[in-house]
Design a protein around this motif. Structure first.
Motif, mmCIF file in Angstrom:
data_model
loop_
_atom_site.group_PDB
_atom_site.id
_atom_site.type_symbol
_atom_site.label_atom_id
_atom_site.label_comp_id
_atom_site.label_asym_id
_atom_site.label_seq_id
_atom_site.Cartn_x
_atom_site.Cartn_y
_atom_site.Cartn_z
ATOM 1 N N LYS A 34 -32.725 -9.954 13.415
ATOM 2 C CA LYS A 34 -31.752 -10.052 12.329
ATOM 3 C C LYS A 34 -31.815 -11.435 11.672
ATOM 4 N N THR A 37 -35.186 -11.698 9.577
ATOM 5 C CA THR A 37 -35.397 -10.814 8.427
ATOM 6 C C THR A 37 -34.247 -10.784 7.416
ATOM 7 N N SER A 38 -33.062 -11.253 7.783
ATOM 8 C CA SER A 38 -31.917 -11.194 6.860
ATOM 9 C C SER A 38 -32.227 -11.912 5.553
ATOM 10 N N GLY A 39 -31.851 -11.257 4.459
ATOM 11 C CA GLY A 39 -32.047 -11.825 3.141
ATOM 12 C C GLY A 39 -33.427 -11.563 2.551
ATOM 13 N N HIS A 40 -34.264 -10.823 3.282
ATOM 14 C CA HIS A 40 -35.642 -10.579 2.832
ATOM 15 C C HIS A 40 -35.947 -9.083 2.800
ATOM 16 N N ALA A 41 -37.088 -8.751 2.233
ATOM 17 C CA ALA A 41 -37.550 -7.365 2.236
ATOM 18 C C ALA A 41 -38.154 -7.036 3.596
ATOM 19 N N ILE A 42 -37.867 -5.815 4.058
ATOM 20 C CA ILE A 42 -38.517 -5.288 5.259
ATOM 21 C C ILE A 42 -39.247 -4.018 4.855
ATOM 22 N N ASN A 58 -28.174 -6.430 4.393
ATOM 23 C CA ASN A 58 -28.613 -7.741 3.921
ATOM 24 C C ASN A 58 -30.138 -7.872 3.879
ATOM 25 N N ARG A 59 -30.805 -6.748 3.677
ATOM 26 C CA ARG A 59 -32.260 -6.727 3.540
ATOM 27 C C ARG A 59 -32.634 -5.686 2.501
ATOM 28 N N ARG A 60 -33.742 -5.901 1.850
ATOM 29 C CA ARG A 60 -34.279 -4.889 0.934
ATOM 30 C C ARG A 60 -35.144 -3.960 1.778
ATOM 31 N N ASN A 61 -34.696 -2.743 1.979
ATOM 32 C CA ASN A 61 -35.383 -1.770 2.832
ATOM 33 C C ASN A 61 -36.399 -0.985 2.013
ATOM 34 N N SER A 93 -41.614 -11.453 2.983
ATOM 35 C CA SER A 93 -41.358 -10.067 3.382
ATOM 36 C C SER A 93 -41.891 -9.828 4.779
#
Length: 161
Positions: A34, A37-42, A58-61, A93
């Protein structure tokens, strides 16, 4: 910060899952995941998304699927890794699974963020050991898990130039 990284947890034998699930419960690894990766694309495959069951907050899925009709609220569905990467150009990412997406993206990533669990679990899916000719360990934090009665480490590998 590298633009494209893999985040993965592996057991002593390189195992990453069994029956599309994590074979261990390591809350410290989930918290680490968490934080990273928080605040970023996964970016993940559809089976990995299904195993999680929901978009992570809080991620771009971004989910890669061959099924053009597949959709989920708050998720960008794409048909290929290349399409996913076009969506994140210039932004840090993270590739988060599964095995097929890891294998396809491995030649492209700049960094591996690996939780190495010093125990073997019953796994049916594996991640390759970082090849020392291609990867150099640049950070390691070692801990002990009471719940799993084993050591584990958060290890960062950077691609050799």
């Amino acid at each position: 910060m590298p633009l494209l990284s893999i985040v993965v947890a592996v057991d002593k034998a390189g195992g990453i899952g069994v029956d599309n699930k994590l074979p261990w419960h390591l809350p410290e690894d989930l918290a680490h995941f968490k934080r990273v990766t928080s605040g970023h694309a996964i970016i993940m495959g559809r089976k990995t998304f299904d195993s999680i069951g929901r978009p992570l907050p809080n991620r771009r899925n971004i989910v890669i699927t061959r099924n053009r009709d597949w959709s989920h609220e708050n998720v960008l569905a794409v048909g290929s890794l290349q399409e996913a990467l076009r969506e994140v150009i210039g932004s840090p990412s993270f590739i988060i699974g599964g095995a097929q997406i890891f294998a396809e993206s491995l030649p492209m990533v700049e960094q591996l963020i690996v939780t190495e669990i010093d125990k073997t679990f019953d796994c049916d899916t594996f991640f390759p050991r970082p090849d020392p000719a291609q990867w150099v360990e640049t950070a390691r934090e070692t801990y002990y898990s009471e719940a799993n009665a084993c050591d584990y480490a958060f290890v960062t590998y950077t691609r050799r130039l």
